[in-house]
Design a protein around this motif. Structure first.
Motif, PDB file in Angstrom:
ATOM      1  N   VAL A 141       0.862  -1.174   0.000  1.00 23.44           N
ATOM      2  CA  VAL A 141       0.000   0.000   0.000  1.00 23.44           C
ATOM      3  C   VAL A 141       0.905   1.232   0.000  1.00 23.44           C
ATOM      4  O   VAL A 141       1.865   1.293   0.768  1.00 23.44           O
ATOM      5  N   VAL A 142       0.600   2.173  -0.848  1.00 19.29           N
ATOM      6  CA  VAL A 142       1.356   3.421  -0.895  1.00 19.29           C
ATOM      7  C   VAL A 142       0.417   4.574  -0.604  1.00 19.29           C
ATOM      8  O   VAL A 142      -0.784   4.511  -0.908  1.00 19.29           O
ATOM      9  N   GLN A 143       0.954   5.619  -0.011  1.00 20.17           N
ATOM     10  CA  GLN A 143       0.172   6.785   0.353  1.00 20.17           C
ATOM     11  C   GLN A 143       0.729   8.029  -0.319  1.00 20.17           C
ATOM     12  O   GLN A 143       1.932   8.111  -0.607  1.00 20.17           O
ATOM     13  N   SER A 144      -0.155   8.997  -0.512  1.00 18.87           N
ATOM     14  CA  SER A 144       0.276  10.276  -1.048  1.00 18.87           C
ATOM     15  C   SER A 144      -0.709  11.349  -0.604  1.00 18.87           C
ATOM     16  O   SER A 144      -1.791  11.047  -0.089  1.00 18.87           O
ATOM     17  N   GLY A 145      -0.310  12.600  -0.787  1.00 17.19           N
ATOM     18  CA  GLY A 145      -1.242  13.703  -0.580  1.00 17.19           C
ATOM     19  C   GLY A 145      -1.034  14.522   0.669  1.00 17.19           C
ATOM     20  O   GLY A 145      -1.751  15.492   0.887  1.00 17.19           O
ATOM     21  N   GLY A 146      -0.083  14.179   1.502  1.00 12.57           N
ATOM     22  CA  GLY A 146       0.132  14.968   2.699  1.00 12.57           C
ATOM     23  C   GLY A 146       0.859  16.259   2.380  1.00 12.57           C
ATOM     24  O   GLY A 146       1.155  16.563   1.234  1.00 12.57           O
ATOM     25  N   GLY A 147       1.146  17.040   3.438  1.00 15.24           N
ATOM     26  CA  GLY A 147       1.881  18.276   3.246  1.00 15.24           C
ATOM     27  C   GLY A 147       1.510  19.323   4.258  1.00 15.24           C
ATOM     28  O   GLY A 147       0.901  19.034   5.291  1.00 15.24           O
ATOM     29  N   LEU A 148       1.869  20.555   3.935  1.00 17.04           N
ATOM     30  CA  LEU A 148       1.622  21.703   4.803  1.00 17.04           C
ATOM     31  C   LEU A 148       0.409  22.466   4.279  1.00 17.04           C
ATOM     32  O   LEU A 148       0.326  22.761   3.073  1.00 17.04           O
ATOM     33  N   VAL A 149      -0.500  22.787   5.175  1.00 16.66           N
ATOM     34  CA  VAL A 149      -1.695  23.534   4.798  1.00 16.66           C
ATOM     35  C   VAL A 149      -2.003  24.538   5.895  1.00 16.66           C
ATOM     36  O   VAL A 149      -1.706  24.299   7.073  1.00 16.66           O
ATOM     37  N   GLN A 150      -2.604  25.651   5.520  1.00 14.81           N
ATOM     38  CA  GLN A 150      -2.970  26.668   6.507  1.00 14.81           C
ATOM     39  C   GLN A 150      -4.251  26.275   7.231  1.00 14.81           C
ATOM     40  O   GLN A 150      -5.083  25.527   6.686  1.00 14.81           O
ATOM     41  N   PRO A 151      -4.455  26.767   8.442  1.00 17.90           N
ATOM     42  CA  PRO A 151      -5.719  26.498   9.146  1.00 17.90           C
ATOM     43  C   PRO A 151      -6.909  26.900   8.291  1.00 17.90           C
ATOM     44  O   PRO A 151      -6.909  27.952   7.636  1.00 17.90           O
ATOM     45  N   GLY A 152      -7.921  26.051   8.298  1.00 20.89           N
ATOM     46  CA  GLY A 152      -9.092  26.269   7.471  1.00 20.89           C
ATOM     47  C   GLY A 152      -8.984  25.674   6.086  1.00 20.89           C
ATOM     48  O   GLY A 152      -9.971  25.647   5.338  1.00 20.89           O
TER      49      GLY A 152
END
Length: 117
Positions: free
Chosen positions: A4-15
């Motif tokens: 299983v591989v994952q993707s899509g994470g990262g840094l995002v601002q609140p909201g």
């Protein structure tokens, strides 16, 4: 090799929003129930969403209900976790976990989600 591989994470601002992906390779994802967990530093692992193979399909705890949505795309052999209205409290490593009726199981490697301004 099944994995299983994952993707899509990262840094995002609140909201903000993010979509995480969990893709199976080497086996059919549609016969597996899949659960997303997260673990923040110094905290216990928390179950945040489950999608079953049949029946009432999804389960969410109150901490993410109406903000996080799990879905399945069998053609892509992928499970998604769409996350809205993120807050710093959602910062964690997110893992997907797949289980079958015959007790096979796979963990994803984890993906970091950081919510910060």
């Amino acid at each position: 090799q099944a994995q299983v591989v994952q993707s899509g994470g990262g840094l995002v601002q609140p909201g903000g929003s993010l979509r995480l992906s969990c893709t199976a390779s080497g086996f059919p994802f549609n016969v597996y129930a899949v659960t997303w967990y997260r673990q923040a530093p110094g905290k216990e692992r928390e179950l945040i969403a489950t999608i079953r193979t049949a029946g009432p399909g999804t389960v969410y705890p109150d901490s993410v209900k109406d903000r996080f949505f799990i879905s399945r795309d069998n053609a892509e052999n992928t499970i998604y976790l769409q996350m809205y209205d993120l807050s710093p409290e959602d910062t964690a490593v997110y893992y997907c976990y797949a289980t079958s009726d015959d007790a096979r199981e796979y963990w994803g490697p984890g993906t970091q989600v950081t919510v910060s301004s």
